[in-house]
Design a protein around this motif. Structure first.
Motif, PDB file in Angstrom:
ATOM      1  N   ILE A   1       0.841  -1.203   0.000  1.00 35.18           N
ATOM      2  CA  ILE A   1       0.000   0.000   0.000  1.00 35.18           C
ATOM      3  C   ILE A   1       0.874   1.252   0.000  1.00 35.18           C
ATOM      4  N   ARG A   2       1.940   1.218   0.767  1.00 30.74           N
ATOM      5  CA  ARG A   2       2.814   2.384   0.841  1.00 30.74           C
ATOM      6  C   ARG A   2       3.549   2.636  -0.471  1.00 30.74           C
ATOM      7  N   GLU A   3       4.028   1.582  -1.101  1.00 26.61           N
ATOM      8  CA  GLU A   3       4.910   1.745  -2.255  1.00 26.61           C
ATOM      9  C   GLU A   3       4.182   1.673  -3.597  1.00 26.61           C
ATOM     10  N   MET A   4       3.071   0.965  -3.659  1.00 27.44           N
ATOM     11  CA  MET A   4       2.491   0.623  -4.959  1.00 27.44           C
ATOM     12  C   MET A   4       1.140   1.269  -5.243  1.00 27.44           C
ATOM     13  N   LEU A   5       0.481   1.836  -4.254  1.00 28.54           N
ATOM     14  CA  LEU A   5      -0.849   2.406  -4.462  1.00 28.54           C
ATOM     15  C   LEU A   5      -0.767   3.643  -5.348  1.00 28.54           C
ATOM     16  N   THR A   6      -1.652   3.722  -6.338  1.00 27.13           N
ATOM     17  CA  THR A   6      -1.697   4.881  -7.225  1.00 27.13           C
ATOM     18  C   THR A   6      -2.794   5.837  -6.768  1.00 27.13           C
ATOM     19  N   PRO A   7      -2.769   7.080  -7.216  1.00 31.13           N
ATOM     20  CA  PRO A   7      -3.806   8.034  -6.806  1.00 31.13           C
ATOM     21  C   PRO A   7      -5.221   7.584  -7.151  1.00 31.13           C
ATOM     22  N   GLU A   8      -5.362   6.759  -8.197  1.00 29.79           N
ATOM     23  CA  GLU A   8      -6.690   6.294  -8.603  1.00 29.79           C
ATOM     24  C   GLU A   8      -7.195   5.146  -7.735  1.00 29.79           C
ATOM     25  N   GLY A   9      -6.319   4.568  -6.889  1.00 34.20           N
ATOM     26  CA  GLY A   9      -6.739   3.507  -5.999  1.00 34.20           C
ATOM     27  C   GLY A   9      -6.318   2.120  -6.410  1.00 34.20           C
ATOM     28  N   PHE A  11      -3.128  -0.616  -7.955  1.00 37.72           N
ATOM     29  CA  PHE A  11      -1.755  -0.920  -7.586  1.00 37.72           C
ATOM     30  C   PHE A  11      -0.867  -0.935  -8.819  1.00 37.72           C
ATOM     31  N   ALA A  12       0.228  -0.171  -8.754  1.00 34.85           N
ATOM     32  CA  ALA A  12       1.153  -0.045  -9.871  1.00 34.85           C
ATOM     33  C   ALA A  12       1.765  -1.395 -10.214  1.00 34.85           C
ATOM     34  N   ALA A  13       2.212  -1.515 -11.451  1.00 33.99           N
ATOM     35  CA  ALA A  13       2.665  -2.810 -11.951  1.00 33.99           C
ATOM     36  C   ALA A  13       3.993  -3.240 -11.347  1.00 33.99           C
ATOM     37  N   ALA A  14       4.954  -2.324 -11.189  1.00 30.10           N
ATOM     38  CA  ALA A  14       6.296  -2.767 -10.812  1.00 30.10           C
ATOM     39  C   ALA A  14       7.140  -1.624 -10.296  1.00 30.10           C
ATOM     40  N   LEU A  15       8.102  -1.982  -9.489  1.00 35.48           N
ATOM     41  CA  LEU A  15       9.197  -1.082  -9.109  1.00 35.48           C
ATOM     42  C   LEU A  15      10.485  -1.613  -9.732  1.00 35.48           C
ATOM     43  N   ASP A  16      11.344  -0.713 -10.186  1.00 38.02           N
ATOM     44  CA  ASP A  16      12.637  -1.130 -10.721  1.00 38.02           C
ATOM     45  C   ASP A  16      13.494  -1.750  -9.621  1.00 38.02           C
ATOM     46  N   ALA A  17      14.348  -2.677 -10.012  1.00 37.90           N
ATOM     47  CA  ALA A  17      15.358  -3.193  -9.081  1.00 37.90           C
ATOM     48  C   ALA A  17      16.533  -2.223  -8.981  1.00 37.90           C
ATOM     49  N   ARG A  99      16.445   5.388   4.508  1.00 38.21           N
ATOM     50  CA  ARG A  99      16.328   4.857   3.154  1.00 38.21           C
ATOM     51  C   ARG A  99      15.552   5.803   2.251  1.00 38.21           C
ATOM     52  N   ALA A 100      14.598   6.537   2.825  1.00 37.96           N
ATOM     53  CA  ALA A 100      13.761   7.438   2.024  1.00 37.96           C
ATOM     54  C   ALA A 100      14.567   8.557   1.381  1.00 37.96           C
ATOM     55  N   VAL A 101      15.766   8.825   1.895  1.00 38.54           N
ATOM     56  CA  VAL A 101      16.631   9.870   1.327  1.00 38.54           C
ATOM     57  C   VAL A 101      17.334   9.382   0.065  1.00 38.54           C
ATOM     58  N   ARG A 102      17.475   8.093  -0.065  1.00 37.59           N
ATOM     59  CA  ARG A 102      18.160   7.535  -1.230  1.00 37.59           C
ATOM     60  C   ARG A 102      17.345   7.787  -2.507  1.00 37.59           C
ATOM     61  N   PRO A 103      18.005   7.892  -3.646  1.00 38.42           N
ATOM     62  CA  PRO A 103      17.263   8.006  -4.916  1.00 38.42           C
ATOM     63  C   PRO A 103      16.340   6.809  -5.101  1.00 38.42           C
ATOM     64  N   ARG A 104      15.099   7.083  -5.371  1.00 36.62           N
ATOM     65  CA  ARG A 104      14.112   6.008  -5.448  1.00 36.62           C
ATOM     66  C   ARG A 104      14.183   5.290  -6.798  1.00 36.62           C
ATOM     67  N   PRO A 105      13.865   4.009  -6.806  1.00 35.41           N
ATOM     68  CA  PRO A 105      13.763   3.294  -8.088  1.00 35.41           C
ATOM     69  C   PRO A 105      12.539   3.771  -8.860  1.00 35.41           C
ATOM     70  N   GLY A 106      12.602   3.625 -10.164  1.00 37.28           N
ATOM     71  CA  GLY A 106      11.467   4.005 -10.992  1.00 37.28           C
ATOM     72  C   GLY A 106      10.273   3.095 -10.748  1.00 37.28           C
ATOM     73  N   ARG A 107       9.084   3.621 -11.002  1.00 39.33           N
ATOM     74  CA  ARG A 107       7.858   2.836 -10.818  1.00 39.33           C
ATOM     75  C   ARG A 107       7.058   2.827 -12.112  1.00 39.33           C
ATOM     76  N   ASP A 108       6.607   1.643 -12.487  1.00 44.67           N
ATOM     77  CA  ASP A 108       5.728   1.483 -13.640  1.00 44.67           C
ATOM     78  C   ASP A 108       4.299   1.652 -13.132  1.00 44.67           C
TER      79      ASP A 108
END
Length: 380
Positions: A1-9, A11-17, A99-108
Motif C-alpha cells: 500500500i505504501r509503495e504501490m498504491l496509485t492516486p486512482e486507488g 496498484f502499480a505494476a512494478a518497481l525497478d530493481a 532509506r527514504a533519502v536515497r534516490p528512489r527506483p522508478g515505478r511502472d
C-alpha cells in the motif's frame, strides 16, 4: 500500500530493481534496498557501552561484511524474533527514514487487471484474518477502479476487462486475456464474501460468462478471446496453456473462480462447465507440481465441496471472525442480505445462526460458535 498504491486507488505494476547508488553515482541493482554494516552504523550510531543499536540490528539480521547480496550489501531479514519488539520497531523506523533519502527506483504506474485481482484477494484474506478493515477498504477501492475504468471500457465488449490502465485512462489497445477475467472474478468473489455485498458476485458472474462465451476452443480454455482482431480474423488455433508461471494460469484461475461462484450462487451449470476442464490439470499436478500450484488447490477445493456457509441473524462479528479463519479448502460464506446462500435460511432460537453445507446439502443449523469452528477447520 505504501509503495504501490496509485492516486486512482489501484496498484502499480512494478518497481525497478535498479536505482542510483549515492556513493558511486551509478545505477545499481539493490542500491535503494540493501545495506552494508557501515551504513547501518552510520544511521543508528554506535557507542562504547555494550551492544549499540546498530550492532544489535546487525546481529539480529545477520548482516556481514561479505553480505547476502552484491558488493558487501545485505537485504535486511529477521532470522528470529527480536527480544524487544518496541526497540526493533523504533530502529526499523529510523532505517526506513534513512532509506527514504536515497534516490528512489522508478515505478511502472500502469494498472494490470490480473495483478490487481491478485492484490485485492490477498488484501481481503489478510485483512479478514488480521482484522484490518483498512486493508479491506483498500482492496475495495482497487476493485472499484477495475469496474469503473477497466470493465466494459470498450463498448464492443461490455463484459470484458481491458488489461491495463494508467492515470485513470483505459488502455483500449489491449483487451483482457483469460487470466485477467478469471483473477479479477476471483477478487470480486472475495469482496462479495467479506463485504456481504452481492453486487460483487454478480460482477464476477459477468466475467465468467464472458469466458464461457469467448475463451473456449474445442475442449480447452484459451488465453485469448475468439472475438478480438487479429485473433478472430487470422489465428486458427489460439494459445492454450494450463501451467502456472509467475502468475497463476488463466485455466486454473478460471476453474477456481467458477467453483467459488457456483458455491455462492447455487449455479450448478457453472460448476459442471468448470469441471470438464479439471482433467487436463491432473498430469501437471502429478509430474510438474512446480507449475500447478493453483491446480493442486483446485483439487482439494473440489474434493472438499467446497463448503458453503450461510450466516443469518445479526451481523455478529464473532461469527464473521470465525469464518475468516476457517481452513476448509475453498470455503465460501455469505452474510448480510439478498444473497442466494441466504435464501430461506432462518435464525435458531432468535440468535445468529450458521448453516454449513456441501453441495447445498446442509448440516443441522447451529448458533454455537464452537460447533461452527469444528465444522470449518477453524485455527486460533
Amino acid at each position: 500500500i505504501r509503495e504501490m498504491l496509485t492516486p486512482e486507488g489501484g496498484f502499480a505494476a512494478a518497481l525497478d530493481a535498479d536505482s542510483i547508488d549515492m556513493e558511486t553515482g551509478h545505477s545499481e541493482e539493490g542500491a535503494f534496498y540493501a545495506w552494508t554494516p557501515q551504513q547501518i552504523r552510520e544511521t543508528l550510531g554506535s557507542d562504547s557501552q555494550g551492544a549499540s543499536d546498530a550492532d544489535w540490528v546487525i546481529q539480529l539480521c545477520n548482516v556481514t561484511e561479505v553480505g547476502t547480496f552484491e558488493h558487501g550489501k545485505s537485504v535486511l531479514t529477521l532470522h528470529s524474533d527480536p527480544d524487544d519488539w518496541n526497540r526493533w520497531n523504533a530502529l526499523r523506523a529510523k532505517l526506513l527514514t534513512a532509506r527514504a533519502v536515497r534516490p528512489r527506483p522508478g515505478r511502472d504506474d500502469k494498472i494490470v487487471a490480473s495483478w490487481n485481482g491478485l492484490a485485492i484477494r490477498a488484501l481481503v484474506d489478510a485483512g479478514s484474518v488480521c482484522n484490518r478493515q483498512d486493508w479491506i477498504e483498500c482492496a475495495t477501492r482497487a476493485a472499484d477502479l477495475l469496474v469503473s475504468t477497466h470493465l466494459g471500457a470498450d463498448p464492443k465488449h461490455p463484459s470484458r476487462l481491458v488489461r491495463v490502465s494508467r492515470d485513470g485512462k483505459a488502455g483500449l489497445h489491449a483487451l483482457g486475456v483469460l487470466e485477467d477475467q478469471a483473477l479479477v472474478a476471483s477478487a470480486f468473489l472475495s469482496l462479495a464474501q467479506t463485504n456481504g455485498d452481492d453486487v460483487w458476485r454478480e460482477l464476477a458472474g459477468t466475467l465468467l460468462n464472458d469466458i464461457k462465451d469467448h475463451f473456449q476452443q474445442d475442449s480447452g480454455l484459451t488465453d485469448t478471446a475468439n472475438d478480438v482482431e487479429p485473433v478472430a480474423k487470422d489465428v486458427a488455433t489460439r494459445q492454450v496453456d494450463p501451467t502456472d508461471n509467475v502468475t497463476p494460469s488463466g485455466w486454473a484461475a478460471t476453474i477456481d473462480a467458477a467453483l467459488t461462484y457456483s458455491a455462492l450462487s447455487g449455479d450448478t451449470e457453472m460448476r459442471t462447465w468448470a469441471e470438464k476442464f479439471i482433467p487436463a490439470l491432473v498430469p501437471l499436478v502429478a509430474s510438474h507440481t512446480r507449475f500447478a500450484g493453483w491446480g493442486s488447490a483446485i483439487f482439494v477445493t473440489w474434493l472438499d465441496g467446497p463448503r458453503e456457509v450461510a450466516v443469518v441473524g445479526s451481523n455478529d462479528s464473532d461469527f464473521r471472525e470465525i469464518l475468516a479463519k476457517g481452513t476448509a479448502p475453498g470455503m465460501v460464506y455469505a452474510w448480510g442480505s439478498d444473497q442466494p446462500l441466504l435464501t430461506d435460511r432462518k435464525v435458531l432460537d432468535g440468535k445468529t445462526t450458521a448453516y454449513v453445507c456441501r453441495g447445498f446439502v446442509c448440516n443441522e443449523p447451529t448458533n454455537d460458535t464452537q460447533e461452527l469452528k469444528k465444522s470449518i477447520g477453524y485455527f486460533s
